[in-house]
Design an enzyme around this catalytic site. Structure first.
Site, PDB file in Angstrom:
ATOM      1  N   SER A  12      49.685  12.375  -5.206  1.00  0.00           N
ATOM      2  CA  SER A  12      49.345  12.876  -6.538  1.00  0.00           C
ATOM      3  C   SER A  12      50.000  14.232  -6.737  1.00  0.00           C
ATOM      4  CB  SER A  12      47.831  13.025  -6.679  1.00  0.00           C
ATOM      5  OG  SER A  12      47.562  13.843  -7.810  1.00  0.00           O
ATOM      6  N   HIS A  37      51.971   9.398  -8.068  1.00  0.00           N
ATOM      7  CA  HIS A  37      50.747   9.355  -8.874  1.00  0.00           C
ATOM      8  C   HIS A  37      50.738  10.564  -9.806  1.00  0.00           C
ATOM      9  CE1 HIS A  37      46.601   8.025  -9.619  1.00  0.00           C
ATOM     10  NE2 HIS A  37      46.265   9.306  -9.638  1.00  0.00           N
ATOM     11  N   ASP A  39      48.712  12.453 -12.719  1.00  0.00           N
ATOM     12  CA  ASP A  39      47.383  12.620 -13.308  1.00  0.00           C
ATOM     13  C   ASP A  39      47.460  13.314 -14.666  1.00  0.00           C
ATOM     14  OD1 ASP A  39      45.515  11.553 -11.322  1.00  0.00           O
ATOM     15  OD2 ASP A  39      46.276  13.148 -10.025  1.00  0.00           O
ATOM     16  N   MET A  41      45.385  14.775 -17.732  1.00  0.00           N
ATOM     17  CA  MET A  41      44.039  15.249 -18.101  1.00  0.00           C
ATOM     18  C   MET A  41      44.125  16.002 -19.428  1.00  0.00           C
ATOM     19  SD  MET A  41      42.728  16.606 -14.419  1.00  0.00           S
ATOM     20  CE  MET A  41      42.999  15.668 -12.921  1.00  0.00           C
ATOM     21  N   HIS A  71      48.007   7.924 -14.334  1.00  0.00           N
ATOM     22  CA  HIS A  71      46.539   7.812 -14.383  1.00  0.00           C
ATOM     23  C   HIS A  71      46.064   8.618 -15.579  1.00  0.00           C
ATOM     24  CE1 HIS A  71      42.523   9.027 -12.203  1.00  0.00           C
ATOM     25  NE2 HIS A  71      42.309   8.361 -13.328  1.00  0.00           N
ATOM     26  N   MET A  73      43.536  10.214 -17.855  1.00  0.00           N
ATOM     27  CA  MET A  73      42.149  10.701 -17.987  1.00  0.00           C
ATOM     28  C   MET A  73      42.081  11.378 -19.343  1.00  0.00           C
ATOM     29  SD  MET A  73      41.783  12.034 -14.065  1.00  0.00           S
ATOM     30  CE  MET A  73      43.556  12.058 -13.867  1.00  0.00           C
ATOM     31  N   MET A 142      37.816   5.422  -8.353  1.00  0.00           N
ATOM     32  CA  MET A 142      37.732   6.855  -8.093  1.00  0.00           C
ATOM     33  C   MET A 142      36.745   7.103  -6.956  1.00  0.00           C
ATOM     34  SD  MET A 142      39.847   8.174 -10.183  1.00  0.00           S
ATOM     35  CE  MET A 142      39.547   9.861  -9.640  1.00  0.00           C
ATOM     36  N   ASP A 180      41.383   6.654  -5.184  1.00  0.00           N
ATOM     37  CA  ASP A 180      41.892   7.983  -5.570  1.00  0.00           C
ATOM     38  C   ASP A 180      40.803   9.039  -5.408  1.00  0.00           C
ATOM     39  OD1 ASP A 180      43.113  10.134  -6.834  1.00  0.00           O
ATOM     40  OD2 ASP A 180      43.190   9.185  -8.820  1.00  0.00           O
TER      41      ASP A 180
END
Ligand code: DX5
Ligand code: ZN
Length: 225
Positions: A12, A37, A39, A41, A71, A73, A142, A180
């Site tokens: 990540s 990965h 992320d 957000m 991913h 979020m 998660m 994750d």
């Protein structure tokens, strides 16, 4: 039981040095990472703010050809699915609580030519898989609450990994099971033994001095399963 490449390792980049992100991604791929990965957000679905599609596109323009595992979020999700697909994402996952129409979001990802994943938080029920598993390419469980790197692995997720593995095996479909949060050399074997085949690791890899040595250590621990 498992051979090293049957389990994919996805560093990540949340824990990478953003001041030289391209070089960090090159380094971790050179060190043997299988996918990146990424992320995303939004300071709305989760209390943190990270990167958008421009950063994904910049990595592709930099020359990254490895799969990028986005991913999301974020809430809402659909517009960013399209934006990330155009920016070069390979895998895209989202949290069902963040989408008004989960089936539509899954199919949107697939229509864009990406692999579709559903992400379940530690307290999210597996019921979310009842009417979605047949359309999914992967499930992302998660093992921390989403929003931050460097948190501790929540051990109550281990039986949940086993339960999802049973559902996937019963489905007869080639659905990957990614986990994750808080995974390190000390606990990766437990996670793989429970049924995971794709492992996200952020701080364990980017917080280490030698990415190749850390990846070797993670794979050696997987080999003990
Ligand atoms: C948390 C993120 C994770 C995180 C993992 O919301 O989804 O991908 O970066 O970081 P570590 O491995 O440090 O827990
Ligand atoms: Zn993640």
């Amino acid at each position: 039981m498992t051979t090293d490449k049957s389990v994919l390792i996805a560093p990540s980049i949340l824990s990478a040095n953003f001041a030289c992100l391209g070089a960090e991604v090159d380094a971790v791929l050179e060190a043997g990472a299988d996918l990146i990965h990424f992320d995303v957000m939004d300071n709305h679905y989760v209390p943190n703010l990270t990167m958008g599609p421009m950063v994904c596109e910049a990595l592709r323009k930099h020359g990254v050809t490895a799969p990028i595992d986005v991913h999301l979020m974020v809430k809402p999700v659909d517009r960013l699915i399209v934006d990330f697909a155009r920016a070069g994402a390979s895998w895209i996952s989202f949290h069902p609580e963040a989408s008004e129409h989960v089936d539509r979001s899954i199919h949107l990802i697939r229509e864009q030519g990406c692999r579709a994943g559903l992400v379940l938080n530690p307290a999210s029920p597996l019921d979310w898989l009842d009417y979605t598993l047949d359309s999914l390419d992967f499930v992302l469980l998660m093992s921390v609450n989403p929003g931050f790197g460097g948190q501790s692995f929540l051990p109550q997720v281990l039986p949940k990994i086993q339960a999802v593995r049973e559902r996937i095996n019963a489905s007869g479909r080639a659905v990957r099971l990614e986990v994750d949060g808080g995974i390190k050399a000390a606990n990766i074997a437990q996670v793989v033994a429970a049924g995971a085949d794709t492992i996200v690791a952020g701080s364990a890899i980017f917080g280490s001095e030698d990415y190749a040595a850390t990846l070797r250590e993670l794979r050696a621990a997987i080999e003990t399963v």
